[in-house]
Design an enzyme around this catalytic site. Structure first.
Site: not given
Ligand code: CAA
Length: 258
Positions: A65, A109, A112, A132
């Protein structure tokens, strides 16, 4: 309809939904989930389409998400706006087969959403996880429930409690994905599987999907009875006659979806 966050394509009889927020690793925001709902409505209503593929980019199916959007919610707004329930689950009511073709990250998400589809085809570089907990929230789009059913309590519990990612090989071994394919041929493989399903009798693919899904929702004896009734119903179709005649005549079946 013009889409802002999706690329839509129809290839033979397959409807393809490509998530297209490359700058945010296809993070699933409200607009994307509204558009996904609309695209699934369109594909479901289109009689030319037998089967649907949901795919992301090479680097990310979806990294979860959209955290930047989630951050603005408090309890009252999440509850009143019916966060997740409002527009995330359309795929679970789609009667046509939906394949998730996962390359790169399928996290939170994203994992999911993939698990809501009928099966997952994974590229060798796929990574699945429910991280998460690192954000101070539990999974909220069915992760604790569906992952547990796919991979069992121990692995699901470890992944949800630690946020550890699972690679494609482990995901296949654990029953999360149907098959692993070379990363660069993911789309071709997804189209091939979809074409194979499209060549079958549509009403029968729908019966099979409904029947397999019943295994999740019912006791064994009720599930078997449900399957038996659909099995009996299939004998009322012209496609059953065609399928059996084709076998006996040693030729391919040409189903009319009747
Ligand atoms: N939401 C918003 N933006 C996101 C994102 C997310 N879930 N995942 C990545 N991005 C964005 C980053 O903020 C970044 O944007 P900027 O360039 O503007 O800074 C861009 O995508 C590239 O990401 P990274 O620089 O972090 O890329 P990376 O290769 O270093 O890392 C990753 C990749 C390990 C996937 C890392 O981005 C990450 O950990 N993302 C979040 C994963 C996460 O926590 N997901 C769960 C979300 S909550 C949810 O899903 C709730 C639910 O159950 C419904």
């Amino acid at each position: 309809m013009a889409y802002e966050t999706l690329l839509i394509e129809i290839s033979d009889q397959t409807g393809i939904i490509r998530l297209n927020r490359p700058d945010d690793l296809n993070a699933l925001n409200n607009t994307l989930m509204d558009e996904m709902t609309a695209a699934l409505d369109d594909f479901e209503a289109n009689d030319d389409i037998g089967c649907i593929v949901i795919i992301g980019s090479k680097k990310a199916f979806a990294a979860g998400a959209d955290i930047k959007e989630l951050k603005a919610f408090d309890f009252a707004s999440a509850y009143q706006k019916d966060l997740i329930s409002k527009n995330w689950e359309r795929v679970t009511s789609c009667r046509k087969p939906v394949i998730a073709a996962v390359s790169g990250y399928a996290l939170g998400g994203g994992c999911e959403l993939a698990m809501m589809c009928d099966f997952i085809l994974a590229a060798e570089n796929a990574k699945f996880g429910q991280p998460e907990i690192n954000l101070g929230i539990p999974p909220g789009a069915g992760g604790t429930q569906r992952l547990t059913r796919f991979v069992g309590k121990s692995k699901a519990m470890e992944m949800c409690l630690t946020g550890r990612f699972m690679d494609a090989e482990e995901a296949e071994r654990s029953g999360l994905v149907a098959r692993v394919v070379p990363t660069d041929s993911l789309m071709d493989e997804a189209k091939k599987v979809a074409a194979s399903i499209n060549a079958k009798s549509r009403p029968v693919t729908m019966m099979v999907k409904e029947s397999v899904n019943a295994a999740y929702e019912t006791a064994l004896s009720q599930g078997v009875l449900f399957e038996r009734r659909l099995f009996h119903a299939a004998f009322a179709t012209e496609d059953k006659d065609e399928g059996m005649e084709a076998f006996i005549e040693k030729r391919d079946a040409h189903f009319k979806n009747k």
